[in-house]
Design an enzyme around this catalytic site. Sequence first.
Site, short mmCIF file in Angstrom:
data_model
loop_
_atom_site.label_atom_id
_atom_site.label_comp_id
_atom_site.label_asym_id
_atom_site.label_seq_id
_atom_site.Cartn_x
_atom_site.Cartn_y
_atom_site.Cartn_z
N LYS A 1 -3.91 -17.45 -2.82
CA LYS A 1 -2.70 -17.08 -1.95
C LYS A 1 -2.39 -15.53 -2.03
O LYS A 1 -1.75 -14.83 -1.21
CB LYS A 1 -1.32 -17.83 -2.28
N ALA A 2 -3.04 -14.74 -3.14
CA ALA A 2 -3.20 -13.60 -3.25
C ALA A 2 -4.56 -13.16 -3.39
O ALA A 2 -5.32 -13.82 -4.40
CB ALA A 2 -2.27 -13.07 -4.37
#
Lengths: 301, 301, 301, 301
Positions: free
Chosen positions: B270-271
């Site tokens: 997600k990052a």
Amino acid sequence: MEVKENMSVLDLIEEMGKSGVLGAGRVSKATQLFADSIKDEDTSIFLSVAGPMVPGGLRKIIFDLINDGFVDVLITSGANITHDLVESFGGGHYRGISADDEELQKHGMGRIGDVYTKSHDFEVFEEKISEILSKIAEKKKIISIREFLFEIGNMIEDENSILKIAAEKGVPIYAPGIIDSMLGLQLWMFTQDKELHLDAVGDMHELSDIVFDAKKVTAVLLGGGLPKHYALASNLLKGGVDAAIQVTMDRSETGSLSGAPLEEAKSWAKAKAGSNLVTVIGDVTIIFPMMVAGAREIIAR
Amino acid sequence: MEVKENMSVLDLIEEMGKSGVLGAGRVSKATQLFADSIKDEDTSIFLSVAGPMVPGGLRKIIFDLINDGFVDVLITSGANITHDLVESFGGGHYRGISADDEELQKHGMGRIGDVYTKSHDFEVFEEKISEILSKIAEKKKIISIREFLFEIGNMIEDENSILKIAAEKGVPIYAPGIIDSMLGLQLWMFTQDKELHLDAVGDMHELSDIVFDAKKVTAVLLGGGLPKHYALASNLLKGGVDAAIQVTMDRSETGSLSGAPLEEAKSWAKAKAGSNLVTVIGDVTIIFPMMVAGAREIIAR
Amino acid sequence: MEVKENMSVLDLIEEMGKSGVLGAGRVSKATQLFADSIKDEDTSIFLSVAGPMVPGGLRKIIFDLINDGFVDVLITSGANITHDLVESFGGGHYRGISADDEELQKHGMGRIGDVYTKSHDFEVFEEKISEILSKIAEKKKIISIREFLFEIGNMIEDENSILKIAAEKGVPIYAPGIIDSMLGLQLWMFTQDKELHLDAVGDMHELSDIVFDAKKVTAVLLGGGLPKHYALASNLLKGGVDAAIQVTMDRSETGSLSGAPLEEAKSWAKAKAGSNLVTVIGDVTIIFPMMVAGAREIIAR
Amino acid sequence: MEVKENMSVLDLIEEMGKSGVLGAGRVSKATQLFADSIKDEDTSIFLSVAGPMVPGGLRKIIFDLINDGFVDVLITSGANITHDLVESFGGGHYRGISADDEELQKHGMGRIGDVYTKSHDFEVFEEKISEILSKIAEKKKIISIREFLFEIGNMIEDENSILKIAAEKGVPIYAPGIIDSMLGLQLWMFTQDKELHLDAVGDMHELSDIVFDAKKVTAVLLGGGLPKHYALASNLLKGGVDAAIQVTMDRSETGSLSGAPLEEAKSWAKAKAGSNLVTVIGDVTIIFPMMVAGAREIIAR
């Protein structure tokens, strides 16, 4: 407080009650209120569960509460439902891994605090859930979230599943934020070429009936978020809950509902005037098992 | 750090940057990253807003960020949308009231920390929003949440509304938990005898297009909850955000996403690996205005 | 709140005051109270400083407040005094180091959050402070902590030292827990073969005179610990402070004084009935520079 | 985790250990380490106690640990010592009072969270302690804090006193911040016309001998403050503790030692490389009784 060898959990909680102050006092009050609410046949218990409580080890505890008829309504997050299903499909939650987050990603592991998941388990989850979604879509095109979870619960075979036992016992599960989860993502994938609409509003008709039929309601709120808000707000139309317990580490000063004092709910008629409200500041994975053990012992006496 | 008379906010933040440690260092890094992200034409900014930030005084700040083209996607709670509309319909948020929660309830006031609301304002809200719902239902029976909010934004007249400016500027607003709010309640009331389905899944098709079209994404996360999770998770399919700032008072130790370190998002893709991640521990109503003032000054230079 | 380019810090705080709620409201009230207390010639300001505020970058800010006559009494920890002296003797506080704590130890570095120290700097500190201790021991065998710090302040040459400016300006420094610090350790080493007694009780005679001579007292409490308790308790005999500001991240629920609400001080007559009490929940390295900048601007108007 | 009726506290902690993650996992590790440290004859246990733990109900638990030989060194605050003596002299700690802080003050009550004290009890304390101070002053004019507390312990008659049992069992009590307490205040009053000097430095000679004589040290740190720092720093000269447990609600991000991760102590050689370090985030009045019950059960097996 006096602490000796071989105390039962309730013995310890009773010692905390003798002291009666600070955190120890609050645990004692919360345990008593929980037990009283379970024992009172006129009281319905709304249990809200936010945070990674299935990955965090509470799955069996919640399962047993439902199985024993101690919970009347469960409100939780899409994540807890996803993790219940991951376990039902043979996946797990792992620990003792030592790697930084970039390495974890390379090795197909996701991290939740010190709990680890495997991407392989999510692949199995995707495969299995898409079969289930197909079967549901054959039956209905528009379905409330509660019904959707009921259908899933009925279709899985795992005897340890929260979804399954809730379906068997007729305990409704609400998950107003379900779309914001891995299960929600699968639903989106599925609906790229098939039709299936989740009707969030649909739940509220049914839930309002439950609220109006309940003689009294005790809300047991583990963590904040949507589950806490939904549990309290659903009681608004009837003037609020009769009692509530919250266990949280969130602070009150930011104004967020997650950390809000339960008293605030009185101003909104989400808790009745004179309602019995107990907040325990602490880690749910410590406090809730303790409260459950204590309450079970009170009931068994 | 040196502090003198008549410093600009950016002067102060730069002093914090010279120190560069603890909270002061984090505010400085967050402000610089926010300004860099705004200035970079290839970067889309996803702003998530949880907690009572409209009641807490951030309405105009968020409005201006959208109006100036500094925010590309807004993700927030049903509560903030409700409170934006309450103000649009002539209601307000009050302070300086001194009464306990049971008295507040008797006097028709609801409390959010030290912010107070009036039930009269909610009555006006109910009346006005039901008219809007009727108009929307005439146009569509199934509508995505984003479209629903866009329609509302277009129908109101208040020039200070976040919903309205977002509609005008084409900034999409996502609110995956919208049903769990006063607006959600009105929707339920409305659908007791009329037809209107919110399609939460529908948003994801569109949002995934936005994510794939964005060259780079910086997530600015005010508080946790669904808005934080949704902002990060929507970037999952493209390997995660390129940068993120979070401002929160939640703790990491419980495992809840709301207080999770941003690094954890890397394990979930997600990052991105190597992404620039800054967490500021603090009250959003203090930290975010400061960051915005500093970032605006950097941009204006 | 409205946030524009080129706002002064006070402009921003005034916007926070217009909102007036949650953290923003508290920062505004605290800044105004701080400025009013400085401007009021009848008010003495007791500043307590706990936590690593010299390593955290507040050294110059505290120095300037003393130099400008804005602080009447300083109460702090042995650690902050040690770190003031480390800088006076040429040492520093470092940042941007990337190593785990075992490696840091091997390389002679100590860590305070994301602030780093070098053992070499402490060796210089040891050498220099032992010379100073010898000189003090030649003058006195029993010395109050306040006098001890005054003597040190007079003997060092660094024009940026908090100890030195306090000595020059006649601002007393109290450090009731001084023994529990690197400076305390050096004192112990020194007294293994020489005589020098710190008389903690001795401070209280003098401090009680200061309290009785003050027309009004405002306590500005950065963090908790002994400095907070000592600042409030010293005002006990006169019925308590007239006003107080605290900035802290500690919670109230554990019962510890560090996180206790200021109102609790009223029950102990450490704050007067009707006293003006403002708590800001936040990181001192962010909030205090902001408050000082705002108060200085109010005063300069 | 599985929770049934009639579990012992250790049964519950073992279930937490099977889960092994988040707070539950930490409680399990801390309990095991505590039991192992008690059972290991080569390990000395340094117990630091900050916060209102005597008012908070831990008096008997600490008493019993000393009485059973499970604690080798106790480090605490002047406040806990004062409250131990208040109880020894017939006073108490009260609860269930409902009044605001200004009213409490008028009625001669002081508040610590939800614990209440009576000014009458402090008057008795003053009378009794001044007699004891007189007797001590007859014997010595300069006395270390440890000796001072030992003398008091010997002079009181209460069989439930921590001070008394520690004196009887030869467990030294250190209280580096003793002066900052009601006991400190009485000492000041006493020395206005009599002579009695507390020699804080004097403790360190003796304490360093204890550290050097110990084969291994486990620090059990309840709360932060001076007691935590002193417990760890006293082990500095020997390269640090071999193991440590801390129970705290303070945050790490401010840089304050109270909330600092135990790993940070490694950089300062206050904890050895490879030492076993466990932090539990929680309320001490809940967590510590639980850990003690669990550890006692492990030992009794």
